[in-house]
Design an enzyme around this catalytic site. Structure first.
Site, PDB file in Angstrom:
ATOM      1  CB  SER A 192      -0.910   0.010   1.231  1.00 18.40           C
ATOM      2  OG  SER A 192      -1.583   1.252   1.361  1.00 18.40           O
ATOM      3  CE1 TYR A 200      -4.666  -1.879   5.086  1.00 17.20           C
ATOM      4  CE2 TYR A 200      -3.676   0.253   4.597  1.00 17.20           C
ATOM      5  CZ  TYR A 200      -4.230  -0.938   4.169  1.00 17.20           C
ATOM      6  OH  TYR A 200      -4.339  -1.191   2.825  1.00 17.20           O
TER       7      TYR A 200
END
Length: 679
Positions: A556, A569
Site C-alpha cells: 500500500s 494498518y
C-alpha cells in the site's frame, strides 16, 4: 441456413457416442454422413459428406466442427493417388474437395469416410476394440469374437491408403458391419445413422463381453509387496509432496501444467508384478501415444520408501528417461524429420500413490492422464485373452514425428504470456484479489482462488471457467495448517505453484489511543504474519520445482505515506513492504522474483472498504462515504480513481514476462501521490 437433416443426425449420433467413455476417448475418433444437397452454383443436386474435422471432440461436436466435402471430387482423388509412399500429399488435396467454405479443416481420416461405400461411417477408439487390435493374436481373436460380421484389417498408419484398405475390405465382405483395425481401433458403417450407431455399439459391447468372459482374472499378475495403494489420506499427502518435484522434472524442456489421479485402475496397475514390462512396451493406439508419449516414467520403489529416497530416484530415472528418449529419436529420425520436441515424460507412475500427467495446459494434462488410463485398460484386455503387442517403435515414431502432426502443432495459436503457469491469489474472493485472479487467468494462468469466504472463492473459480482453469480453496492466512492445505490442493490440481499474490488483508482505522493490542495483533497476524507464512510455503514449492517463480505483495501507499489514525494498518503494510526487499535478496538465487504493488484508495469492489474501513476513512477526511473514491482521486496528481483492475494490471506487468530482470521493486498504483513517492 437450416442444418441439413443428415448433418443434424450425424451431430446427434456423435453426441451419443462421445458421451460414453467406453465408446471413445476425448477428441478421439470421428464420424460422417453422406447426403444430397442443392449446389448453389448450378441449382442441381450435389453429393456431400459431412465429417468431424481435425481436432474436434465427438461428444461436444457442433456444426462448426464439421468439414463439408463434395463426394465426387473426394472419390476422384483415387485417380491421382501417387501411392503409399506419397500418401501425405493427399491431405492438401482435400482442400480442393471442400464445399463452399468447407467448415472445419478435414482430418487425416477423411479418406476413410469418403472412400468407404456406406452413407454413414464411425471410426472409434474403444478400449475393448483396441484390446483386440493390440493383442498378439488379434486377427484370430477378432474372428472368434465376431465371426464374419467384423473383419480384421492389419496395422496401417492413418491416411489415404488405410481408407482404400477399409473400402476394399467392405466390398469384399458384404456381410460385415465393420472392422477391427490392428493397433488402432474400430470402424463401423450403416445405411442410416441409427444402423451405423447400432453397429458401432454392437462391436464395442460384444468385444467387452468377450474379454470379460474369456479373460484371465488377474492379467497383470500378483500384487508386489509394498506396492499396494497407501491409505487415501496418506496417498494424497504423498502425492502433494511429490508433485512439485515431478512437475519440475517434466518441465525441463518447457513449462508444463500437471494433473494427478489415483484412480483404481492406475493404483492396481502399478501394484502388480507385470507393470514394469507392460509400461516399457508403451501405448499403442496413435490417439494414446500422441498425448502420453511412447512410454511413461515409472518409479521403481515401493510406496513406503522415504520421500527423500523417492525424489532422488525420480531424478535418476528422469535422466535415464531423457537419454532413452533421445536415443529413440536418433534411431528413427531422418534428415527431414521435425526437430525433437522434448525429452521429458508426459506420464509419471508412482506405485501406491497414482499417476501424474503433464501438458501445456490443465486440459491437455488431464486428457493425457485419461488416455493413459485407457491404455491401461487396453493392456488389461489384451493380456487377459492373449498378450499385449503394441505396434512397432518405428511406427510410433513415424506418427509422433509425422509432418502432418507437426503442421497441426504449427497451426496452434501462440501461447498466452502466463500459459503453463500456476498462480495462487489470497483474498481472491473480492476486490483486488478477484480482479487479479481474472487478469492472470485471462493471460493463460491456472489460478488457485484462496479466500477465507469459501462461497466467494467458489464463485470466482467458477467465473474463471471451472476446474481446468481454476480451483477454490478456503484459506485463513493466519493458519499454517490452512496455508499448507491450500498449497497441497494447488499441487494436486495443477502440479505446483509458480506465482503467488499476497493480497489477503483487513484494515483497522483508529487513532493510536483507541487502537487496542488486539487490533494491532489481528492486523499484523493477517497481513504481516500471513504474508510471511504464504511466502514461506510458496518458496518451499518453488525451490522444489526448480522453475523459478514470482511472489507479489499487494502492499500500500500507506507503507510509505504516514497518514492519520492508521497506526496498525500502516505499520503492517510497511512490514509487508520490507518483506519484499528481504525475500528478493534471499530467493534470487533460486530464480524467484519478489516484488510489490502499492495501491491507494481502491474503493469500488473492495472487501476492506465495504467492511467498514470506507466509513471510518470517510469520517477521518470529512466526506460522504459514497464519495470517498472521488475524494481520493482529487488528491492525486492524475485526478483519477484507482480501481481493482488497475492493481491487477500491475501484477501482470510484474509477472507477464517483460520484466524478467526485475526484483525487489514496488510499483505505485495510486494515480500519483507525491508524498508516497519512493525515495
Amino acid at each position: 441456413m437450416a442444418l441439413h437433416p443428415e448433418a443434424a443426425a450425424l451431430l446427434a449420433r456423435s453426441h451419443r457416442l462421445g458421451a460414453d467413455p467406453r465408446n471413445t476417448n476425448f477428441a478421439g475418433g470421428n464420424a460422417s454422413a453422406k447426403g444430397t444437397d442443392t449446389d448453389p452454383v448450378t441449382g442441381g443436386d450435389v453429393e456431400l459428406m459431412w465429417v468431424k474435422g481435425s481436432g474436434g471432440d465427438l461428444g461436444t461436436l457442433t456444426e462448426d466442427g464439421l468439414a463439408v466435402l463434395r463426394l465426387d471430387r473426394l472419390r476422384a482423388l483415387t485417380g491421382v493417388y501417387p501411392g503409399v509412399e506419397r500418401e501425405d500429399e493427399m491431405v492438401a488435396a482435400f482442400d480442393y474437395c471442400l464445399h463452399g467454405k468447407g467448415g472445419a479443416a478435414p482430418s487425416i481420416d477423411t479418406a476413410m469416410h469418403g472412400l468407404v461405400d456406406a452413407p454413414h461411417v464411425d471410426h472409434l477408439h474403444p478400449d475393448s476394440g483396441i484390446a483386440l487390435a493390440c493383442a498378439a493374436d488379434g486377427e484370430k481373436l477378432t474372428a472368434e469374437c465376431f465371426g464374419d460380421r467384423v473383419v480384421w484389417v492389419p496395422w496401417r498408419r492413418p491416411g489415404f491408403q488405410l481408407g482404400l484398405d477399409i473400402a476394399a475390405v467392405k466390398e469384399a465382405n458384404p456381410q460385415a458391419v465393420g472392422c477391427v483395425l490392428g493397433g488402432h481401433g474400430i470402424t463401423a458403417w450403416g445405411e442410416t445413422a441409427e444402423e451405423c450407431e447400432r453397429n458401432s455399439l454392437h462391436i464395442i459391447r460384444t468385444a467387452e463381453r468377450f474379454l470379460a468372459e474369456r479373460g484371465a482374472a488377474e492379467p497383470f499378475g500378483p500384487v508386489l509387496e509394498g506396492y499396494g495403494p497407501l491409505p487415501e489420506a496418506e496417498r494424497r499427502a504423498r502425492a502433494a509432496a511429490l508433485a512439485p518435484y515431478v512437475r519440475g522434472l517434466a518441465s525441463r524442456d518447457r513449462p508444463q501444467v500437471g494433473h494427478f489421479t489415483d484412480a483404481d485402475a492406475v493404483l492396481d496397475f502399478v501394484a502388480r508384478a507385470e507393470h514394469p514390462r507392460l509400461a516399457a512396451l508403451g501405448t499403442s493406439c496413435p490417439d494414446h501415444f500422441l498425448r502420453t508419449k511412447v512410454r511413461p516414467l515409472v518409479l521403481d520403489l515401493p510406496a513406503t520408501a522415504p520421500l527423500e529416497e523417492a525424489v532422488a530416484r525420480l531424478k535418476e530415472l528422469h535422466e535415464e528417461y531423457r537419454a532413452d528418449y533421445r536415443a529413440y529419436y536418433e534411431r528413427h529420425a531422418s534428415p527431414d524429420s521435425p526437430a525433437m520436441r522434448g525429452a521429458d515424460p508426459a506420464i509419471v507412475l508412482v506405485p501406491g500413490v497414482g499417476m501424474f500427467s503433464f501438458g501445456r495446459d490443465k486440459q491437455t494434462a488431464r486428457v493425457a492422464g485419461e488416455f493413459y488410463v485407457n491404455a491401461v485398460q487396453v493392456m488389461r484386455g489384451a493380456e487377459a485373452v492373449s498378450g499385449y503387442a503394441p505396434i512397432e517403435e518405428s511406427e510410433k515414431f513415424r506418427i509422433e514425428y509425422w509432418e502432418l502432426e507437426e503442421a497441426k502443432l504449427r497451426r496452434m495459436p501462440q501461447p498466452r504470456p502466463l500459459a503453463a503457469r500456476v498462480a495462487l491469489v489470497t483474498g481472491a474472493g473480492s476486490g483486488i484479489g478477484r480482479a487479479t485472479a481474472l487478469r492472470l487467468a485471462a493471460e493463460g494462468a491456472c489460478v488457485v482462488v484462496a479466500d477465507l469466504d469459501a462461497d466467494s472463492a467458489g464463485a470466482v473459480a467458477e467465473e474463471l471457467g471451472g476446474p481446468d482453469r481454476a480451483v477454490a480453496v478456503t484459506a485463513d492466512v493466519t493458519s499454517e495448517e490452512q496455508i499448507a492445505e491450500a498449497f497441497e490442493e494447488a499441487a494436486l490440481a495443477f502440479g505446483g505453484v509458480d506465482l503467488v499474490v499476497n493480497n489477503a488483508g483487513i484494515s483497522i482505522s483508529k487513532p493510536l489511543l483507541e487502537t487496542t493490542a488486539e487490533d494491532w495483533d489481528r492486523q499484523h497476524a493477517i497481513m504481516a504474519r500471513g504474508s510471511f507464512l504464504v511466502s514461506r510455503a510458496a518458496a518451499r514449492v518453488m525451490t522444489a520445482q526448480e522453475l523459478g517463480g514470482d511472489i507479489v505483495y499487494i502492499a500500500s501507499k500507506n507503507g510509505v505515506f504516514a497518514g492519520p489514525n492508521n497506526i496498525a494498518y500502516g505499520a503492517a503494510k510497511a512490514d509487508q513492504a520490507h518483506q519484499v526487499r528481504l525475500l528478493a535478496a534471499e530467493l534470487g538465487e533460486h530464480g524467484i522474483r519478489v516484488n510489490g504493488v502499492n495501491p491507494d484508495g481502491v474503493v469500488r469492489g473492495s472487501g476492506i472498504f465495504a467492511g467498514g474501513w470506507g466509513a471510518r476513512r470517510a469520517a477521518v477526511y470529512g466526506v460522504e462515504e459514497e464519495k470517498l473514491g472521488e475524494f481520493y482521486a482529487q488528491r492525486t496528481l492524475l485526478k483519477r480513481e484507482v480501481l481493482p483492475e488497475h492493481v491487477a494490471n500491475a501484477v501482470f506487468a510484474l509477472t507477464g514476462g517483460e520484466l524478467t530482470h526485475t526484483t525487489g521493486l514496488h510499483i505505485p498504483v495510486d494515480a500519483g501521490v507525491a508524498a508516497a513517492f519512493l525515495r
